[in-house]
Design a protein around this motif. Structure first.
Motif, PDB file in Angstrom:
ATOM      1  N   PRO A  75       0.809  -1.225   0.000  1.00 46.21           N
ATOM      2  CA  PRO A  75       0.000   0.000   0.000  1.00 46.21           C
ATOM      3  C   PRO A  75       0.843   1.277   0.000  1.00 46.21           C
ATOM      4  CG  PRO A  75      -0.877  -1.562   1.583  1.00 46.21           C
ATOM      5  CD  PRO A  75       0.429  -2.109   1.118  1.00 46.21           C
ATOM      6  N   GLU A  76       1.936   1.289   0.764  1.00 45.18           N
ATOM      7  CA  GLU A  76       2.811   2.467   0.774  1.00 45.18           C
ATOM      8  C   GLU A  76       3.445   2.685  -0.595  1.00 45.18           C
ATOM      9  OE1 GLU A  76       5.717   1.672   3.740  1.00 45.18           O
ATOM     10  OE2 GLU A  76       4.341   1.962   5.405  1.00 45.18           O
ATOM     11  N   LEU A  77       3.837   1.595  -1.240  1.00 39.40           N
ATOM     12  CA  LEU A  77       4.434   1.689  -2.572  1.00 39.40           C
ATOM     13  C   LEU A  77       3.447   2.284  -3.566  1.00 39.40           C
ATOM     14  CD1 LEU A  77       6.575   1.081  -4.739  1.00 39.40           C
ATOM     15  CD2 LEU A  77       5.634  -1.222  -4.864  1.00 39.40           C
ATOM     16  N   LEU A  78       2.210   1.808  -3.533  1.00 40.52           N
ATOM     17  CA  LEU A  78       1.205   2.323  -4.458  1.00 40.52           C
ATOM     18  C   LEU A  78       0.896   3.785  -4.186  1.00 40.52           C
ATOM     19  CD1 LEU A  78      -1.217  -0.728  -4.694  1.00 40.52           C
ATOM     20  CD2 LEU A  78       0.584  -0.035  -6.283  1.00 40.52           C
ATOM     21  N   ASP A  79       0.847   4.171  -2.911  1.00 41.01           N
ATOM     22  CA  ASP A  79       0.624   5.580  -2.565  1.00 41.01           C
ATOM     23  C   ASP A  79       1.755   6.456  -3.100  1.00 41.01           C
ATOM     24  OD1 ASP A  79      -1.716   4.970  -1.227  1.00 41.01           O
ATOM     25  OD2 ASP A  79      -0.768   4.940   0.759  1.00 41.01           O
ATOM     26  N   ALA A  80       2.993   6.012  -2.886  1.00 38.89           N
ATOM     27  CA  ALA A  80       4.144   6.788  -3.346  1.00 38.89           C
ATOM     28  C   ALA A  80       4.191   6.858  -4.867  1.00 38.89           C
ATOM     29  CB  ALA A  80       5.436   6.182  -2.805  1.00 38.89           C
ATOM     30  N   LEU A  81       3.881   5.751  -5.529  1.00 40.63           N
ATOM     31  CA  LEU A  81       3.883   5.727  -6.988  1.00 40.63           C
ATOM     32  C   LEU A  81       2.833   6.672  -7.554  1.00 40.63           C
ATOM     33  CD1 LEU A  81       4.916   4.445  -9.629  1.00 40.63           C
ATOM     34  CD2 LEU A  81       3.237   2.630  -9.271  1.00 40.63           C
ATOM     35  N   GLU A  82       1.642   6.608  -7.001  1.00 43.04           N
ATOM     36  CA  GLU A  82       0.563   7.476  -7.468  1.00 43.04           C
ATOM     37  C   GLU A  82       0.886   8.951  -7.228  1.00 43.04           C
ATOM     38  OE1 GLU A  82      -4.276   7.473  -7.424  1.00 43.04           O
ATOM     39  OE2 GLU A  82      -3.230   6.700  -5.668  1.00 43.04           O
ATOM     40  N   SER A  83       1.428   9.280  -6.071  1.00 41.41           N
ATOM     41  CA  SER A  83       1.739  10.680  -5.784  1.00 41.41           C
ATOM     42  C   SER A  83       2.844  11.199  -6.707  1.00 41.41           C
ATOM     43  CB  SER A  83       2.126  10.867  -4.321  1.00 41.41           C
ATOM     44  OG  SER A  83       3.333  10.214  -4.036  1.00 41.41           O
ATOM     45  N   ARG A  84       3.818  10.362  -7.031  1.00 36.67           N
ATOM     46  CA  ARG A  84       4.862  10.792  -7.958  1.00 36.67           C
ATOM     47  C   ARG A  84       4.303  11.008  -9.358  1.00 36.67           C
ATOM     48  NH1 ARG A  84      10.848   8.960  -6.838  1.00 36.67           N
ATOM     49  NH2 ARG A  84      10.817   9.118  -4.576  1.00 36.67           N
ATOM     50  N   LEU A  85       3.424  10.132  -9.795  1.00 39.71           N
ATOM     51  CA  LEU A  85       2.830  10.289 -11.124  1.00 39.71           C
ATOM     52  C   LEU A  85       1.985  11.554 -11.203  1.00 39.71           C
ATOM     53  CD1 LEU A  85       1.813   6.606 -11.888  1.00 39.71           C
ATOM     54  CD2 LEU A  85       3.645   7.922 -12.975  1.00 39.71           C
ATOM     55  N   LEU A 100      -4.534  -1.004  -8.675  1.00 40.15           N
ATOM     56  CA  LEU A 100      -3.608  -1.111  -9.798  1.00 40.15           C
ATOM     57  C   LEU A 100      -4.261  -0.669 -11.101  1.00 40.15           C
ATOM     58  CD1 LEU A 100      -1.859  -4.478  -8.930  1.00 40.15           C
ATOM     59  CD2 LEU A 100      -0.855  -2.189  -8.860  1.00 40.15           C
ATOM     60  N   THR A 101      -5.533  -0.978 -11.273  1.00 39.31           N
ATOM     61  CA  THR A 101      -6.254  -0.544 -12.461  1.00 39.31           C
ATOM     62  C   THR A 101      -6.352   0.977 -12.510  1.00 39.31           C
ATOM     63  OG1 THR A 101      -7.522  -2.600 -12.492  1.00 39.31           O
ATOM     64  CG2 THR A 101      -8.427  -0.759 -13.739  1.00 39.31           C
ATOM     65  N   SER A 102      -6.579   1.617 -11.375  1.00 42.86           N
ATOM     66  CA  SER A 102      -6.662   3.083 -11.362  1.00 42.86           C
ATOM     67  C   SER A 102      -5.295   3.704 -11.671  1.00 42.86           C
ATOM     68  CB  SER A 102      -7.206   3.592 -10.026  1.00 42.86           C
ATOM     69  OG  SER A 102      -6.274   3.396  -8.989  1.00 42.86           O
ATOM     70  N   ILE A 103      -4.214   3.078 -11.224  1.00 45.19           N
ATOM     71  CA  ILE A 103      -2.880   3.594 -11.545  1.00 45.19           C
ATOM     72  C   ILE A 103      -2.578   3.385 -13.030  1.00 45.19           C
ATOM     73  CG2 ILE A 103      -0.404   3.252 -11.127  1.00 45.19           C
ATOM     74  CD1 ILE A 103      -1.109   2.796  -8.188  1.00 45.19           C
ATOM     75  N   GLN A 104      -3.013   2.262 -13.599  1.00 41.04           N
ATOM     76  CA  GLN A 104      -2.843   2.036 -15.036  1.00 41.04           C
ATOM     77  C   GLN A 104      -3.627   3.067 -15.842  1.00 41.04           C
ATOM     78  OE1 GLN A 104      -4.133  -2.042 -15.277  1.00 41.04           O
ATOM     79  NE2 GLN A 104      -2.022  -2.784 -15.437  1.00 41.04           N
ATOM     80  N   THR A 105      -4.815   3.410 -15.386  1.00 40.72           N
ATOM     81  CA  THR A 105      -5.623   4.437 -16.051  1.00 40.72           C
ATOM     82  C   THR A 105      -4.927   5.792 -15.969  1.00 40.72           C
ATOM     83  OG1 THR A 105      -7.622   3.214 -15.493  1.00 40.72           O
ATOM     84  CG2 THR A 105      -7.899   5.524 -16.115  1.00 40.72           C
ATOM     85  N   LEU A 106      -4.355   6.096 -14.827  1.00 35.51           N
ATOM     86  CA  LEU A 106      -3.590   7.331 -14.667  1.00 35.51           C
ATOM     87  C   LEU A 106      -2.418   7.369 -15.637  1.00 35.51           C
ATOM     88  CD1 LEU A 106      -2.885   9.971 -13.169  1.00 35.51           C
ATOM     89  CD2 LEU A 106      -1.714   8.564 -11.460  1.00 35.51           C
ATOM     90  N   LEU A 107      -1.693   6.272 -15.752  1.00 32.53           N
ATOM     91  CA  LEU A 107      -0.566   6.201 -16.687  1.00 32.53           C
ATOM     92  C   LEU A 107      -1.029   6.392 -18.127  1.00 32.53           C
ATOM     93  CD1 LEU A 107       1.581   3.293 -15.274  1.00 32.53           C
ATOM     94  CD2 LEU A 107       2.310   5.643 -15.597  1.00 32.53           C
ATOM     95  N   ALA A 108      -2.128   5.764 -18.493  1.00 33.17           N
ATOM     96  CA  ALA A 108      -2.651   5.914 -19.856  1.00 33.17           C
ATOM     97  C   ALA A 108      -3.036   7.370 -20.126  1.00 33.17           C
ATOM     98  CB  ALA A 108      -3.855   4.994 -20.058  1.00 33.17           C
ATOM     99  N   GLY A 109      -3.626   8.022 -19.138  1.00 30.55           N
ATOM    100  CA  GLY A 109      -3.983   9.433 -19.303  1.00 30.55           C
ATOM    101  C   GLY A 109      -2.768  10.322 -19.441  1.00 30.55           C
ATOM    102  N   LEU A 110      -1.711   9.992 -18.715  1.00 30.42           N
ATOM    103  CA  LEU A 110      -0.490  10.786 -18.813  1.00 30.42           C
ATOM    104  C   LEU A 110       0.213  10.567 -20.149  1.00 30.42           C
ATOM    105  CD1 LEU A 110       0.905  10.268 -15.209  1.00 30.42           C
ATOM    106  CD2 LEU A 110      -0.052  12.375 -16.159  1.00 30.42           C
ATOM    107  N   GLN A 111       0.035   9.399 -20.749  1.00 29.99           N
ATOM    108  CA  GLN A 111       0.668   9.096 -22.025  1.00 29.99           C
ATOM    109  C   GLN A 111      -0.120   9.623 -23.218  1.00 29.99           C
ATOM    110  OE1 GLN A 111       1.093   4.855 -22.015  1.00 29.99           O
ATOM    111  NE2 GLN A 111       2.910   4.902 -20.727  1.00 29.99           N
ATOM    112  N   ALA A 127      -9.348  -5.405  -3.974  1.00 36.00           N
ATOM    113  CA  ALA A 127      -9.045  -3.996  -3.705  1.00 36.00           C
ATOM    114  C   ALA A 127      -7.704  -3.613  -4.318  1.00 36.00           C
ATOM    115  CB  ALA A 127      -9.042  -3.733  -2.209  1.00 36.00           C
ATOM    116  N   LEU A 128      -6.708  -4.499  -4.205  1.00 33.67           N
ATOM    117  CA  LEU A 128      -5.396  -4.244  -4.815  1.00 33.67           C
ATOM    118  C   LEU A 128      -5.520  -4.175  -6.334  1.00 33.67           C
ATOM    119  CD1 LEU A 128      -2.312  -3.927  -4.569  1.00 33.67           C
ATOM    120  CD2 LEU A 128      -2.172  -6.423  -4.648  1.00 33.67           C
TER     121      LEU A 128
END
Length: 98
Positions: free
Chosen positions: A6-16, A51-62, A46-47
């Motif tokens: 969970p901490e890793l996902l939080d940090a990854l999302e905040s950096r993105l 992960l799907t929401s982070i993938q969606t964020l990445l797709a939006g950034l790309q 839940a995990l």
């Protein structure tokens, strides 16, 4: 160093979201020592949603980069109704068969 999923996902999302490069974060992780994996199906789902929401964020950034590269490639993109923009003569025939 992060030790829990969970901490890793939080940090990854905040950096993105901040526009930072996540490579430095991901290269410092000792994947074999990462804890906090889901122990039941509800936690796993839940995990998966996270992960799907982070993938969606990445797709939006790309998306802007992809649009720019498509524009520079010289290949026409698709227009309305999924028909290529340069296929104006073909478009009426496709509509008749639909």
């Amino acid at each position: 160093m992060l030790h829990a999923v969970p901490e890793l996902l939080d940090a990854l999302e905040s950096r993105l979201v901040a526009g930072e490069d996540p490579a430095t974060l991901l290269t410092k992780i000792r994947w074999s020592e990462l804890v906090g994996w889901p122990e039941d199906q509800a936690g796993a789902l839940a995990l998966k949603r996270r992960l799907t929401s982070i993938q969606t964020l990445l797709a939006g950034l790309q998306s802007p980069l992809r649009a720019t590269l498509i524009g520079l490639s010289g290949n026409p993109g698709y227009g309305r109704n999924g028909i290529p923009a340069d296929a104006s003569g073909l478009a009426p025939r496709l509509r008749e068969k639909a």
